[in-house]
Design an enzyme around this catalytic site. Structure first.
Site, PDB file in Angstrom:
ATOM      1  N   ASP A  11      -3.304  15.870  11.907  1.00  0.00           N
ATOM      2  CA  ASP A  11      -3.725  15.542  10.539  1.00  0.00           C
ATOM      3  C   ASP A  11      -5.083  14.846  10.574  1.00  0.00           C
ATOM      4  OD1 ASP A  11      -1.994  12.358   9.966  1.00  0.00           O
ATOM      5  OD2 ASP A  11      -2.759  13.256  11.811  1.00  0.00           O
ATOM      6  N   ASP A  16      -7.110  12.013  15.790  1.00  0.00           N
ATOM      7  CA  ASP A  16      -6.757  13.403  16.078  1.00  0.00           C
ATOM      8  C   ASP A  16      -7.993  14.145  16.586  1.00  0.00           C
ATOM      9  OD1 ASP A  16      -5.344  12.433  13.437  1.00  0.00           O
ATOM     10  OD2 ASP A  16      -3.986  13.931  14.274  1.00  0.00           O
ATOM     11  N   ASN A  40      -2.718  11.859   7.317  1.00  0.00           N
ATOM     12  CA  ASN A  40      -3.845  10.960   7.006  1.00  0.00           C
ATOM     13  C   ASN A  40      -4.481  11.289   5.657  1.00  0.00           C
ATOM     14  OD1 ASN A  40      -3.910   9.298   9.340  1.00  0.00           O
ATOM     15  ND2 ASN A  40      -4.768  10.995  10.510  1.00  0.00           N
ATOM     16  N   THR A 124       0.081  15.336  16.664  1.00  0.00           N
ATOM     17  CA  THR A 124      -0.508  13.995  16.548  1.00  0.00           C
ATOM     18  C   THR A 124      -0.524  13.521  15.097  1.00  0.00           C
ATOM     19  OG1 THR A 124      -2.720  14.972  16.434  1.00  0.00           O
ATOM     20  CG2 THR A 124      -1.952  14.256  18.598  1.00  0.00           C
ATOM     21  N   PHE A 165       3.211   5.198  11.239  1.00  0.00           N
ATOM     22  CA  PHE A 165       2.820   6.091  10.141  1.00  0.00           C
ATOM     23  C   PHE A 165       3.369   7.506  10.307  1.00  0.00           C
ATOM     24  CE2 PHE A 165       0.248   7.430   6.634  1.00  0.00           C
ATOM     25  CZ  PHE A 165      -0.236   8.693   6.957  1.00  0.00           C
ATOM     26  N   ASN A 166       3.120   8.157  11.437  1.00  0.00           N
ATOM     27  CA  ASN A 166       3.492   9.573  11.597  1.00  0.00           C
ATOM     28  C   ASN A 166       4.982   9.786  11.386  1.00  0.00           C
ATOM     29  OD1 ASN A 166       0.885  10.374  12.128  1.00  0.00           O
ATOM     30  ND2 ASN A 166       1.119  10.335  14.363  1.00  0.00           N
ATOM     31  N   HIS A 238      -5.045   6.337  19.083  1.00  0.00           N
ATOM     32  CA  HIS A 238      -3.631   6.683  19.251  1.00  0.00           C
ATOM     33  C   HIS A 238      -3.431   8.109  19.795  1.00  0.00           C
ATOM     34  CE1 HIS A 238      -2.638   3.160  16.698  1.00  0.00           C
ATOM     35  NE2 HIS A 238      -3.566   3.597  15.864  1.00  0.00           N
ATOM     36  N   ASP A 239      -3.982   9.082  19.073  1.00  0.00           N
ATOM     37  CA  ASP A 239      -3.628  10.485  19.333  1.00  0.00           C
ATOM     38  C   ASP A 239      -4.105  10.991  20.689  1.00  0.00           C
ATOM     39  OD1 ASP A 239      -4.214  11.268  15.837  1.00  0.00           O
ATOM     40  OD2 ASP A 239      -2.416  10.549  16.862  1.00  0.00           O
TER      41      ASP A 239
HETATM   42  O1  RIB Z   1      -0.071   5.538  13.435  1.00  0.00           O
HETATM   43  C1  RIB Z   1      -1.148   6.246  13.990  1.00  0.00           C
HETATM   44  C2  RIB Z   1      -1.067   7.689  13.651  1.00  0.00           C
HETATM   45  O2  RIB Z   1      -1.167   7.858  12.239  1.00  0.00           O
HETATM   46  C3  RIB Z   1      -2.236   8.509  14.239  1.00  0.00           C
HETATM   47  O3  RIB Z   1      -1.780   9.800  14.509  1.00  0.00           O
HETATM   48  C4  RIB Z   1      -3.225   8.547  13.110  1.00  0.00           C
HETATM   49  O4  RIB Z   1      -4.073   9.708  13.158  1.00  0.00           O
HETATM   50  C5  RIB Z   1      -2.309   8.648  11.926  1.00  0.00           C
HETATM   51  O5  RIB Z   1      -1.930   9.998  11.791  1.00  0.00           O
HETATM   52 CA    CA Z   2      -2.956  11.719  13.586  1.00  0.00          CA
END
Ligand code: RIB
Ligand code: CA
Length: 313
Positions: A11, A16, A40, A124, A165-166, A238-239
């Site tokens: 996203d 990403d 996102n 991701t 979040f994801n 993160h990703d």
């Molecule tokens: O929490 C971090 C994740 O949420 C990452 O993948 C960032 O791109 C968002 O999608």
């Molecule tokens: Ca992401």
């Protein structure tokens, strides 16, 4: 070297985008397809961003738009983190290719059917497309080698105290994926919040000097603006950890755990709960990454930037 066939599903999203730069630069990976999900930003924006990223890094593989909303929950977007476009910051080229005329699930299924060996999925963003694939094509489970995902966290959340979040965006999808029996590498907040790319790393990447390196540095500049206000010493990319786990697992500490996803509740919806004591008596379903050699991770991103051409001063 036998390259690992992968599908990137994301996203974009700054992290990403950086994850895709890393994957595309790695000789160990063969990117078979790219699919987009809502997270996102809206599916329209994440898909447009995906096309622009792939144009920038010369990643021309079948690319398809994913589902426009989570399986059950209402969409959540993150403009405070990634901006109104979902990828604010540096100017990017307009897409130089069209999407394939099929859904993300149809493209994933096609790649899985046609691959000579099982394929690794690298989601991701929210797990909407992956779950939809497993619902629509359970017969293709055996064609999936593993899922190296960014999501969750066994100690805390980031969008709520309990949920990352994801996972929170589509907890029903995450539950399907974690219960699928497919081997999972989970790059959750436990490791990604340690995978901090620091301002001096931004400058190392910027100094590589090619167009991709300059854009990555500017993505980091923008992405860090949200985090610096929260006291972070760097940008948690993160990703990219989900990609790095495939190419350099030796820089990480992983723990095999049974992880389940909470889909209900006022406080814990979207939480990924790990059974550290084995009290559920269930076999582990995920390798949960708990630690990383931060310096080695930063070096990976610098080396990936160099793969796009070194500009002699
Ligand atoms: O929490 C971090 C994740 O949420 C990452 O993948 C960032 O791109 C968002 O999608
Ligand atoms: Ca992401």
């Amino acid at each position: 070297m036998n390259r690992i066939p992968i599908i990137l599903d994301g996203d974009p999203g700054h992290d990403d985008a950086i994850a895709w730069v890393l994957a595309n630069a790695s000789p160990a990976l063969e990117i078979k397809a790219v699919t987009t999900c809502c997270g996102n930003q809206t599916i329209e924006k994440t898909t447009y961003n995906a096309q622009r990223i792939c144009t920038l890094i010369d990643l021309h593989v079948p690319t398809a738009k994913g589902r426009r909303r989570p399986l059950v929950s209402e969409p959540i977007i993150a403009p405070t983190v990634h901006g109104e476009s979902g990828l604010d910051g540096p100017a990017l080229p307009e897409p130089d290719f069209e999407l394939v005329p099929m859904t993300a699930v149809e493209l994933m299924a096609k790649v899985l059917r046609e691959s000579e060996e099982p394929v690794t999925l690298v989601p991701t963003g929210p797990l909407t497309n992956v779950a939809a694939l497993l619902i629509a094509h359970p017969e293709l489970k055996a064609n999936i080698r593993q899922i190296s995902l960014m999501g969750g966290g066994v100690q805390y959340g980031n969008w709520t105290p309990a949920a990352e979040f994801n996972i929170l965006v589509d907890p029903e999808a995450a539950k399907i994926v974690f219960e699928s029996g497919i081997p999972i590498i989970m790059a959750g907040l436990d490791v990604t919040e340690k995978a901090l790319i620091k301002p001096y790393d931004f400058e190392r990447i910027r100094a590589v000097g090619n167009p991709v390196a300059k854009v990555v540095a500017e993505w980091l500049d923008f992405f860090y603006q949200f985090h610096i206000k929260m006291g972070y010493e760097g940008a948690p990319v993160h990703d990219a950890v989900a990609v790095a786990a495939l190419i350099h697992p030796e820089i990480m500490d992983m723990k095999e755990l049974y992880v389940e996803v909470e889909t209900e509740g006022d406080f814990c919806k979207g939480a990924t709960i790990a059974d550290f004591r084995g009290s559920k008596g269930k076999a582990p379903n995920a390798k949960v990454i708990m630690g990383i050699d931060r310096d080695a991770f930063a070096d990976l991103l610098v080396e990936a930037a160099k793969a796009y051409g070194e500009v002699t001063k």
